[in-house]
Motif scaffolding. Structure first.
Motif, PDB file in Angstrom:
ATOM      1  N   ASN A   1      36.724  29.201  42.997  1.00  0.00           N
ATOM      2  CA  ASN A   1      37.482  29.440  44.222  1.00  0.00           C
ATOM      3  C   ASN A   1      36.828  28.711  45.384  1.00  0.00           C
ATOM      4  O   ASN A   1      35.613  28.712  45.532  1.00  0.00           O
TER       5      ASN A   1
ATOM      6  N   TYR B   1      37.449  28.393  49.690  1.00  0.00           N
ATOM      7  CA  TYR B   1      38.159  28.954  50.828  1.00  0.00           C
ATOM      8  C   TYR B   1      37.956  28.065  52.042  1.00  0.00           C
ATOM      9  O   TYR B   1      36.866  27.559  52.279  1.00  0.00           O
TER      10      TYR B   1
ATOM     11  N   LYS C   1      43.184  29.068  50.193  1.00  0.00           N
ATOM     12  CA  LYS C   1      42.396  29.361  49.003  1.00  0.00           C
ATOM     13  C   LYS C   1      42.809  28.429  47.868  1.00  0.00           C
ATOM     14  O   LYS C   1      43.993  28.170  47.657  1.00  0.00           O
TER      15      LYS C   1
ATOM     16  N   ASN D   1      42.208  28.017  43.709  1.00  0.00           N
ATOM     17  CA  ASN D   1      41.710  28.639  42.478  1.00  0.00           C
ATOM     18  C   ASN D   1      41.296  27.597  41.449  1.00  0.00           C
ATOM     19  O   ASN D   1      40.874  27.943  40.352  1.00  0.00           O
TER      20      ASN D   1
ATOM     21  N   ILE E   1      30.986  34.174  51.903  1.00  0.00           N
ATOM     22  CA  ILE E   1      31.201  34.735  50.564  1.00  0.00           C
ATOM     23  C   ILE E   1      29.933  35.457  50.149  1.00  0.00           C
ATOM     24  O   ILE E   1      28.830  34.901  50.241  1.00  0.00           O
TER      25      ILE E   1
ATOM     26  N   SER F   1      31.217  37.616  44.346  1.00  0.00           N
ATOM     27  CA  SER F   1      32.000  36.540  44.971  1.00  0.00           C
ATOM     28  C   SER F   1      33.401  36.962  45.385  1.00  0.00           C
ATOM     29  O   SER F   1      34.064  36.250  46.127  1.00  0.00           O
ATOM     30  N   SER F   2      33.868  38.141  44.959  1.00  0.00           N
ATOM     31  CA  SER F   2      35.175  38.627  45.414  1.00  0.00           C
ATOM     32  C   SER F   2      35.081  39.283  46.792  1.00  0.00           C
ATOM     33  O   SER F   2      36.093  39.569  47.416  1.00  0.00           O
ATOM     34  N   ASN F   3      33.854  39.516  47.275  1.00  0.00           N
ATOM     35  CA  ASN F   3      33.648  40.071  48.615  1.00  0.00           C
ATOM     36  C   ASN F   3      33.559  38.930  49.615  1.00  0.00           C
ATOM     37  O   ASN F   3      32.686  38.069  49.510  1.00  0.00           O
ATOM     38  N   LEU F   4      34.480  38.926  50.579  1.00  0.00           N
ATOM     39  CA  LEU F   4      34.539  37.892  51.606  1.00  0.00           C
ATOM     40  C   LEU F   4      34.459  38.533  52.978  1.00  0.00           C
ATOM     41  O   LEU F   4      34.904  39.662  53.174  1.00  0.00           O
TER      42      LEU F   4
ATOM     43  N   SER G   1      37.032  41.554  52.811  1.00  0.00           N
ATOM     44  CA  SER G   1      37.916  41.653  51.660  1.00  0.00           C
ATOM     45  C   SER G   1      37.047  41.882  50.435  1.00  0.00           C
ATOM     46  O   SER G   1      36.007  41.238  50.271  1.00  0.00           O
TER      47      SER G   1
ATOM     48  N   ASP H   1      38.645  41.834  47.380  1.00  0.00           N
ATOM     49  CA  ASP H   1      39.509  41.360  46.290  1.00  0.00           C
ATOM     50  C   ASP H   1      39.866  39.882  46.455  1.00  0.00           C
ATOM     51  O   ASP H   1      41.001  39.475  46.248  1.00  0.00           O
ATOM     52  N   SER H   2      38.884  39.074  46.821  1.00  0.00           N
ATOM     53  CA  SER H   2      39.035  37.617  46.970  1.00  0.00           C
ATOM     54  C   SER H   2      40.085  37.213  48.002  1.00  0.00           C
ATOM     55  O   SER H   2      40.749  36.199  47.859  1.00  0.00           O
TER      56      SER H   2
END
Length: 102
Positions: free
Chosen positions: A2, A4, A13, A15, A40, A45-48, A65, A67-68
């Motif tokens: 990913n 961003y 974003k 993918n 990030i 890594s899903s925590n932003l 976030s 959830d990415s």
């Protein structure tokens, strides 16, 4: 992988390592906000984290976030006068200002 990119009031974003990007503002608390920096989490890594402010306002807040980037919540701030946000390898969130790091 990913990737961003934050630009003005939008989050983009990818993918697929940067081949294609899609615009995502879903879940950003206030669509009339400026978005400045994204950090990030180095351990999850899903925590932003995004540094954000209302348009025309110099004070910033931090949105999070887990959830990415699908959904966002207010993490802290409202009166921050910071210019940068960084996630460290030991899972700390640093905020930079003209006076130094917070």
């Amino acid at each position: 992988n990913n990737i961003y990119i934050v630009f003005k009031d939008s989050l983009f974003k990818s993918n697929n390592g940067g081949t294609n990007f899609s615009k995502s503002t879903i879940g950003i608390i206030d669509p009339a906000s400026n978005l400045f920096y994204i950090a990030i989490d180095n351990q999850t890594s899903s925590n932003l984290y995004i540094l954000s402010s209302k348009k025309g306002d110099s004070c910033k807040s931090v949105l999070k976030s887990t959830d990415s980037g699908v959904s966002w919540s207010f993490n802290f701030g409202n009166y921050l006068t910071v210019s940068k946000i960084i996630s460290t390898p030991d899972n700390k969130l640093l905020l930079g200002s003209s006076g130094g790091m917070l």
